[in-house]
Design a protein around this motif. Structure first.
Motif, PDB file in Angstrom:
ATOM      1  N   LEU A  21      10.082   2.880 -16.794  1.00 53.98           N
ATOM      2  CA  LEU A  21       8.864   3.187 -17.263  1.00 53.98           C
ATOM      3  C   LEU A  21       8.013   2.252 -17.358  1.00 53.98           C
ATOM      4  O   LEU A  21       6.767   2.609 -17.022  1.00 53.98           O
ATOM      5  N   MET A  22       8.377   1.098 -17.326  1.00 49.61           N
ATOM      6  CA  MET A  22       7.116   0.141 -17.098  1.00 49.61           C
ATOM      7  C   MET A  22       6.661  -0.085 -15.756  1.00 49.61           C
ATOM      8  O   MET A  22       5.411  -0.313 -15.550  1.00 49.61           O
ATOM      9  N   VAL A  23       7.494   0.370 -14.859  1.00 54.43           N
ATOM     10  CA  VAL A  23       7.014   0.549 -13.197  1.00 54.43           C
ATOM     11  C   VAL A  23       5.631   1.239 -13.209  1.00 54.43           C
ATOM     12  O   VAL A  23       4.868   1.049 -12.666  1.00 54.43           O
ATOM     13  N   ILE A  24       5.495   2.432 -14.025  1.00 58.52           N
ATOM     14  CA  ILE A  24       4.602   3.459 -14.312  1.00 58.52           C
ATOM     15  C   ILE A  24       3.150   2.544 -14.559  1.00 58.52           C
ATOM     16  O   ILE A  24       2.184   2.721 -14.103  1.00 58.52           O
ATOM     17  N   LEU A  25       3.203   1.704 -15.794  1.00 53.61           N
ATOM     18  CA  LEU A  25       2.182   0.950 -16.193  1.00 53.61           C
ATOM     19  C   LEU A  25       1.713  -0.005 -15.120  1.00 53.61           C
ATOM     20  O   LEU A  25       0.769  -0.365 -14.859  1.00 53.61           O
ATOM     21  N   ILE A  26       2.830  -0.739 -14.524  1.00 56.88           N
ATOM     22  CA  ILE A  26       2.381  -1.696 -13.680  1.00 56.88           C
ATOM     23  C   ILE A  26       1.669  -1.075 -12.639  1.00 56.88           C
ATOM     24  O   ILE A  26       0.737  -1.726 -12.081  1.00 56.88           O
ATOM     25  N   TRP A  27       2.367  -0.168 -12.115  1.00 58.12           N
ATOM     26  CA  TRP A  27       1.568   0.696 -11.100  1.00 58.12           C
ATOM     27  C   TRP A  27       0.008   1.055 -11.251  1.00 58.12           C
ATOM     28  O   TRP A  27      -0.803   0.923 -10.343  1.00 58.12           O
ATOM     29  N   ILE A  28      -0.389   1.423 -12.585  1.00 61.65           N
ATOM     30  CA  ILE A  28      -1.720   1.599 -12.871  1.00 61.65           C
ATOM     31  C   ILE A  28      -2.484   0.259 -12.860  1.00 61.65           C
ATOM     32  O   ILE A  28      -3.614   0.065 -12.372  1.00 61.65           O
ATOM     33  N   GLN A  29      -1.784  -0.677 -13.733  1.00 59.73           N
ATOM     34  CA  GLN A  29      -2.608  -1.841 -14.094  1.00 59.73           C
ATOM     35  C   GLN A  29      -2.874  -2.923 -12.888  1.00 59.73           C
ATOM     36  O   GLN A  29      -3.536  -3.817 -13.093  1.00 59.73           O
ATOM     37  N   THR A  30      -1.852  -2.909 -11.913  1.00 56.69           N
ATOM     38  CA  THR A  30      -2.230  -3.938 -10.789  1.00 56.69           C
ATOM     39  C   THR A  30      -3.318  -3.742 -10.073  1.00 56.69           C
ATOM     40  O   THR A  30      -4.129  -4.991  -9.960  1.00 56.69           O
ATOM     41  N   THR A  54      -8.780  -0.338  -2.051  1.00 56.03           N
ATOM     42  CA  THR A  54      -9.044   0.811  -2.842  1.00 56.03           C
ATOM     43  C   THR A  54      -7.752   1.709  -3.101  1.00 56.03           C
ATOM     44  O   THR A  54      -7.594   2.134  -4.252  1.00 56.03           O
ATOM     45  N   LEU A  55      -6.770   1.775  -1.984  1.00 53.33           N
ATOM     46  CA  LEU A  55      -5.533   2.544  -2.275  1.00 53.33           C
ATOM     47  C   LEU A  55      -4.888   2.137  -3.475  1.00 53.33           C
ATOM     48  O   LEU A  55      -4.254   2.611  -4.269  1.00 53.33           O
ATOM     49  N   ILE A  56      -4.754   0.764  -3.732  1.00 57.91           N
ATOM     50  CA  ILE A  56      -4.002   0.265  -4.636  1.00 57.91           C
ATOM     51  C   ILE A  56      -4.814   0.202  -6.045  1.00 57.91           C
ATOM     52  O   ILE A  56      -4.092   0.262  -6.996  1.00 57.91           O
ATOM     53  N   PHE A  57      -5.965   0.305  -6.011  1.00 56.09           N
ATOM     54  CA  PHE A  57      -6.856   0.483  -7.079  1.00 56.09           C
ATOM     55  C   PHE A  57      -6.938   1.865  -7.711  1.00 56.09           C
ATOM     56  O   PHE A  57      -7.123   2.094  -8.965  1.00 56.09           O
ATOM     57  N   THR A  58      -6.594   2.730  -6.799  1.00 59.25           N
ATOM     58  CA  THR A  58      -6.780   4.222  -7.118  1.00 59.25           C
ATOM     59  C   THR A  58      -6.077   4.579  -8.491  1.00 59.25           C
ATOM     60  O   THR A  58      -6.511   5.329  -9.162  1.00 59.25           O
ATOM     61  N   PRO A  59      -4.897   4.243  -8.540  1.00 60.45           N
ATOM     62  CA  PRO A  59      -3.990   4.556  -9.817  1.00 60.45           C
ATOM     63  C   PRO A  59      -4.634   4.418 -10.955  1.00 60.45           C
ATOM     64  O   PRO A  59      -4.425   5.174 -12.086  1.00 60.45           O
ATOM     65  N   MET A  60      -5.729   3.511 -11.070  1.00 64.87           N
ATOM     66  CA  MET A  60      -6.293   3.424 -12.314  1.00 64.87           C
ATOM     67  C   MET A  60      -7.059   4.346 -12.928  1.00 64.87           C
ATOM     68  O   MET A  60      -7.415   4.710 -14.007  1.00 64.87           O
ATOM     69  N   ALA A  61      -7.533   5.582 -11.977  1.00 63.36           N
ATOM     70  CA  ALA A  61      -7.997   6.564 -12.281  1.00 63.36           C
ATOM     71  C   ALA A  61      -7.463   7.591 -12.805  1.00 63.36           C
ATOM     72  O   ALA A  61      -7.722   8.813 -13.559  1.00 63.36           O
ATOM     73  N   VAL A  65       0.775  -1.281   0.146  1.00 59.89           N
ATOM     74  CA  VAL A  65       0.025   0.040   0.043  1.00 59.89           C
ATOM     75  C   VAL A  65       0.785   1.394  -0.125  1.00 59.89           C
ATOM     76  O   VAL A  65       0.640   2.240  -0.696  1.00 59.89           O
ATOM     77  N   ALA A  66       2.027   1.360   0.922  1.00 58.86           N
ATOM     78  CA  ALA A  66       2.741   2.316   0.845  1.00 58.86           C
ATOM     79  C   ALA A  66       3.395   2.602  -0.475  1.00 58.86           C
ATOM     80  O   ALA A  66       3.526   3.696  -1.140  1.00 58.86           O
ATOM     81  N   LEU A  67       3.846   1.615  -1.263  1.00 57.21           N
ATOM     82  CA  LEU A  67       4.545   1.686  -2.525  1.00 57.21           C
ATOM     83  C   LEU A  67       3.462   2.243  -3.501  1.00 57.21           C
ATOM     84  O   LEU A  67       3.858   3.108  -4.550  1.00 57.21           O
ATOM     85  N   TRP A  68       2.252   1.970  -3.267  1.00 57.21           N
ATOM     86  CA  TRP A  68       1.165   2.448  -4.339  1.00 57.21           C
ATOM     87  C   TRP A  68       0.901   3.792  -4.055  1.00 57.21           C
ATOM     88  O   TRP A  68       0.183   4.597  -4.832  1.00 57.21           O
ATOM     89  N   THR A  69       0.648   4.185  -2.793  1.00 58.63           N
ATOM     90  CA  THR A  69       0.377   5.625  -2.400  1.00 58.63           C
ATOM     91  C   THR A  69       1.251   6.466  -2.364  1.00 58.63           C
ATOM     92  O   THR A  69       0.964   7.909  -2.465  1.00 58.63           O
ATOM     93  N   LEU A  70       2.664   6.365  -1.912  1.00 59.31           N
ATOM     94  CA  LEU A  70       3.590   7.496  -1.749  1.00 59.31           C
ATOM     95  C   LEU A  70       3.816   8.356  -2.880  1.00 59.31           C
ATOM     96  O   LEU A  70       3.656   9.448  -2.671  1.00 59.31           O
TER      97      LEU A  70
END
Lengths: 381, 363, 336
Positions: free
Chosen positions: C204-213, C145-152, A21-26
């Motif tokens: 760069l891939m990290v960004i897409l992974i961050w969004i799509q996970t 919810t927090l991990i899902f948020t980057p989808m938006a 969660v930290a990795l995803w929100t920070l």
């Protein structure tokens, strides 16, 4: 599954989820915090230090000699280096070679016989026996511990000076009609594909599923040519809002039809038959039964389409253009990345304005979004 | 004369024929029940009458008029669906008013009819509720009320009780019977796979199997004089015992030899030509009696005893391959497993079917 | 603001026009072939005709839009890829010959392959792990919810967020990018991450992974919850450990869903464009097909032939997934 709650394994689970969660929100948190920081602080310290006092090496000019007053036969200039803000001076000096030569409270003898005293609270005094000359104030170097400072200045700046406000309106102009217009068109088509019998129906459904994954890139060049042609023929510009609305509608339709058809096909057959016995025509059934019952699916699609059109960059720059007048928020942000690459106070505030609308939509309507996601991905065998 | 006539009605889905030519005359005000095992085509037949399923061949006449191509709403029918098919987003009132609103009836007329129907079905309190706030039984009544509002000439029911629990099923069944009494001029067609519903509700039962009519008749007529083996086995629970037999003597009464050696004489007249033919001998479990006489029908060893209190079921295995003979004896019986018991039955209650399954009584 | 007003007015006009079209066309159909009030063969003939026409009235606007915006461009793109930059002169396969000889194109293909290998795999795996972990803890829904948020968040917005994470200051001065701050804290030397050839692709891939996970997590979490509880209980009684249950009982039961998630992300990866444009614009050997295509569309006034040729390559890569999807969907609706 929830037998031993305090086992070491469950602690590991808690910790690893916390880490994820930290990795995803920070990253987002960093952006938000930075956008609210004072731009001088933002440029010299990491956002994670935003709450701690930062030590800065600063330089400031004292008030100009014109403000000197005569007191007890001496000429005095006074003022405050911190300009009324909180903080404390830990050292000062008058030359760039030795910026921290003196401790607060000490008096430094300047080269021309003037005496400079700086106290810890930032107040300074320059005392001279003779009237001081010149119009420029003495430069004072000092090391100050500055407490955290939060401000909306960055937002004020990007909204007024960087064209973000205009782009915000552009983005809304693109996104809202692009979201609403396809819904009715898709819903009628989905109803026909779900509940009407006609030859070729299965093929059409397969075509829609196929179009679901056609890359946008395929469409760009032919459509650009088409728009140029139509624009020249009608004597209107090729890049218009109407053009981009229709484009977004076309690109959004496969998902809309697929999503709505799946949902509508899942409605109970007997309800339609009952309505038919009650004398309802296909049109009545669609308007009075299917459409109200499909509200959750319509909402899911609307959210998707809104997020997609708001967040889109490619369609906007191809079909709306890159001029200052037409840039949507994403396009503006890309431009700023190029032109203001180092000005993080501008980038962070602009980025946050860009993502705040989808975030609000996301948090408010997450339920429908999740439902739509589950229905919208082609199911595997 | 409001009646319903089916003339050689046929239905096929592609190359598959599911209804093979049904002929049936239904009089005005009759309560007809279509019954049969699942897949026999009874629901399809009902849906063809409703107009929800296209008729592949033959004629359907309501009131003497051919209605094959008339849309459902103009056939003068109303239908109660298995799942009730209430419109979930409309209140009870709106559900009942929907059809009339489509037909552009006046507001007063709609209100009058809805309230009248709600009154008869004790739904007045619930008119403003959404279906999801109603119990199963109430939903069922709304579905019926919605049908009543249409003032139908023909009332169609598609297994309306199958989603209710046992107690509610009995109560609603009785309610439907009362409704049928009140609406004496309205023809009712009712589809079910439950023979209790069929026996209690019907004026006439239509037994269907594999897209054919097996027999049409009043409930007890079907029970007492089944035309064929299928009807005999379908009605009654437990099902009729059937024992392979061969005809040994013909005349005013018929004598057969059962498989296993016993002989039986039935009060059925047969032609001399039948002698020596193989046949099926049938006797209902409830017609069997325990006897100690020498004049018994057959004797067997009891393999299972099911004591239900009101009746005792005895299973006798070994007489017919694969299937036990069942006897349903009133009251509590002091019979133990492994005991050998002799059974007999009244002559008039015995059945005999020829090798094609047709009853000798019906020939 | 007048512009927004214009948008809303047009939108309402558009919706009304749609509604009017559907109403009017249906009314007209019922007028031309009336069945109400008529009886006999004429009514049934009219009924048959109008019910054969009506579905097409319902679908016409949608089919028209699909044809213009998606079907026609596919064929037109193929045609253009065989023509020169203006689209007028036929040049055969020379765009494709040029393409395969072009270093930048080969670089893009290589990078796209990297993306295709890494992003779907990592996103799906992380999504699966997070779905499984969060299902066991009381605050799991908040975590989801927090991990899902980057989808938006838009790709461009995400690019800014991560560019800030990767921000680089010369050695010695204070790092304001969190990655370099961490590296220096642990004694390493700061790096300008997005200019490091080859490795920058992964940043760069990290960004897409961050969004799509988040996407993978939501779908897989629903699938995991759909697994019959009894099968897990049976496995517990059979003595399987937690990990064994996860990999041998749960994962095989949701194999279909995993494939769905994987293909969805794969499609997205093939079209990835915004992230590369915003982060590097293809510099430092990070070029990908979609950005290269965009580049050629406008480079030197626009080379439509080469741009279309690259688009065709992307399309060809998508086709297998398209066929797989269609087969799944037709099997599902086959009985209906």
């Amino acid at each position: 599954m929830s037998g031993a709650t305090r086992s070491p394994l469950s602690i590991v689970v808690h910790l690893s989820v916390l880490l994820l969660v930290a990795l995803w929100t920070l990253p987002t948190a960093g952006l938000l915090i930075s956008s609210l920081r004072d731009k001088d602080q933002l440029a010299v310290s990491g956002w994670w230090t935003a709450l701690s006092t930062s030590t800065q090496n600063l330089v400031q000019r004292a008030a100009s000699p014109e403000s000197q007053v005569e007191k007890d036969g001496k000429f005095v200039i006074f003022g405050n280096l911190l300009e009324g803000q909180k903080g404390s001076v830990s050292a000062f000096g008058y030359s760039s070679r030795e910026p921290a030569a003196f401790a607060p409270g000490q008096t430094a003898k300047l080269n021309d016989g003037e005496q400079l005293t700086v106290r810890a609270d930032g107040s300074y005094e320059i005392v001279s026996d003779t009237r001081m000359e010149g119009t420029r104030g003495q430069r004072i170097f000092f090391t100050a511990a500055v407490p955290p400072r939060f401000t909306l200045d960055n937002y004020r700046e990007v909204l007024s000076a960087e064209g973000i406000a205009a782009s915000f309106v552009n983005s809304l102009t693109v996104a809202i009609p692009s979201t609403i217009i396809p819904i009715l068109v898709a819903a009628f088509c989905a109803y026909a594909l779900a509940w009407m019998r006609f030859p070729g129906r299965a093929i059409l459904i397969a075509v829609v599923v196929g179009l679901l994954v056609v890359p946008l890139q395929m469409s760009l060049i032919p459509l650009l040519k088409l728009y140029n042609g139509v624009g020249a023929f009608l004597g209107v510009p090729a890049k218009t809002y109407v053009g981009i609305w229709l484009a977004h509608m076309g690109f959004g339709l496969p998902l809309a039809i697929y999503l709505l058809r799946n949902y509508m096909a899942g409605l109970p057959r007997e309800i339609m038959e009952s309505a038919r016995v009650d004398g309802a025509s296909d049109f009545d059934i669609f308007v009075k039964i299917v459409l109200p019952l499909s509200f959750p699916a319509l909402a899911s699609f609307a959210i998707f389409q809104f997020l997609w059109t708001w967040n889109d960059l490619l369609v906007a720059i191809v079909f709306l253009g890159t001029g200052q007048e037409q840039l949507v928020l994403t396009g503006r942000l890309v431009n700023l990345l190029g032109s203001r690459g180092g000005n993080w106070e501008i980038l962070t505030a602009s980025a946050f304005i860009t993502i705040i609308v989808p975030l609000i939509v996301f948090f408010a309507l997450q339920r429908y979004l999740v439902r739509g996601l589950l229905a919208g991905s082609v199911k595997g065998g | 004369m409001t009646g319903l006539v089916l003339k050689d009605i046929r239905k096929s889905f592609g190359a598959v024929d599911v209804i093979h030519g049904i002929d049936l005359d239904i009089k005005q005000g009759e309560f007809i029940v279509f019954v049969g095992p699942s897949g026999c085509g009874k629901s399809t037949l009902l849906r063809m009458i409703a107009g929800l399923e296209e008729i592949t061949g033959g004629d359907l006449l309501i009131d003497g008029e051919r209605v094959n191509d008339v849309p459902p709403s103009q056939r003068g029918i109303a239908m109660v669906f298995q799942s009730y098919a209430l419109y979930p987003h409309m209140t009870v009132y709106e559900n009942m008013a929907f059809g009339m609103r489509i037909a552009r009836e006046s507001r007063q007329e709609i209100d009058r009819r809805v309230r009248a129907a709600a009154e008869t079905l004790q739904l007045t309190k619930y008119l403003d509720r959404l279906p999801k706030a109603l119990s199963g039984g109430q939903r069922q009544r709304v579905a019926i009320g919605r049908a009543i509002c249409r003032n139908p000439k023909v009332f169609l029911f598609d297994e309306p009780l199958s989603n209710l629990d046992a107690a509610l099923r009995v109560a609603t069944r009785i309610e439907i019977a009362r409704l049928a009494e009140r609406m004496a001029d309205t023809t009712m067609i009712y589809v079910t796979h439950d023979q209790v519903e069929a026996m209690t509700l019907a004026d006439r039962i239509v037994v269907l199997s594999a897209g054919h009519i097996e027999q049409v008749g009043a409930p007890l007529e079907l029970y007492e004089h089944p035309d064929n083996l299928f009807v005999a086995r379908f009605l009654g629970s437990p099902a009729m015992n059937v024992i392979p037999a061969s005809v040994t003597a013909t005349g005013a009464t018929t004598t057969v030899e059962l498989k296993g050696g016993a002989t039986a004489t039935l009060a059925i007249a047969t032609a001399p030509g039948e002698a020596g033919k193989s046949a099926s001998f049938g006797v209902r479990p409830e017609d069997l009696r325990i006897t100690t006489d020498g004049d018994f029908l057959f004797e067997g060893t009891v393999s299972i005893v099911e004591a239900l209190g009101e009746v005792t079921l005895l299973y006798i295995e070994g007489l017919v391959e694969g299937e036990p003979i069942i006897a349903k004896i009133p009251g509590i019986q002091p019979v133990a497993r492994g005991e050998s018991v002799r059974f007999t039955a009244e002559r008039s209650k015995l059945h005999l079917f020829d090798d094609s399954g047709k009853s000798y009584r019906a020939r | 603001m007048p512009q927004l007003l214009f948008a809303i007015v047009t939108m309402m006009a558009g919706v009304l026009a749609c509604a009017f079209y559907f109403l009017a066309s249906n009314w007209l159909l019922d007028r031309i072939f009336p069945s109400q009030g008529l009886s006999g063969p004429k009514a049934s003939r009219n009924l048959r005709i109008s019910s054969a026409i009506r579905p097409w009235l319902f679908m016409l606007p949608a089919l028209l839009a699909l044809a213009v915006y998606l079907v026609y461009p596919v064929f037109e793109s193929v045609r253009l890829s065989l023509h020169d930059r203006s689209g007028r002169d036929f040049v055969g396969l020379s765009n494709f010959f040029w393409m395969f000889g072009d270093g930048e194109f080969r670089q893009s293909i290589f990078n796209n392959c990297l993306w295709l290998l890494v992003v779907p795999a990592v996103s799906t795996f992380l999504g699966l792990v997070i779905a499984a972990l969060t299902d066991r803890i009381w605050w799991g829904n908040i975590a989801k919810t927090l991990i899902f948020t980057p989808m938006a968040i838009s790709f461009v917005g995400a690019a800014v967020i991560w560019k800030f994470v990767y921000d680089y200051r010369a050695e010695g001065s204070e790092q304001i990018g969190i990655l370099n701050a961490l590296v220096t804290y642990f004694g390493g030397a700061p790096e300008a991450w997005i200019t490091l050839p080859f490795w920058n692709n992964f940043f760069l891939m990290v960004i897409l992974i961050w969004i799509q996970t988040g996407f993978a997590m939501v779908i897989l979490s629903a699938a995991l919850r759909g697994i019959p509880e009894e099968t897990l209980e049976a496995a517990v009684i059979d003595g399987a450990s937690g990990l064994q249950i996860f990999f041998k009982i749960m994962v095989p039961q949701i194999r279909g869903t995993i494939a769905v998630v994987w293909t969805n992300i794969t499609i997205l990866v093939l079209k990835v464009f915004d992230i590369v444009l915003a982060m590097t614009n293809g510099q430092w050997q990070t070029q990908v097909l979609a950005n290269l295509m965009f580049d050629w569309m406008f480079r030197g006034g626009g080379d439509f032939g080469r741009g279309a040729a690259i688009a065709v390559v992307i399309m060809v890569l998508v086709v297998p997934i398209m066929i797989w999807n269609i087969r799944n969907a037709t099997r599902e609706t086959g009985g209906h």
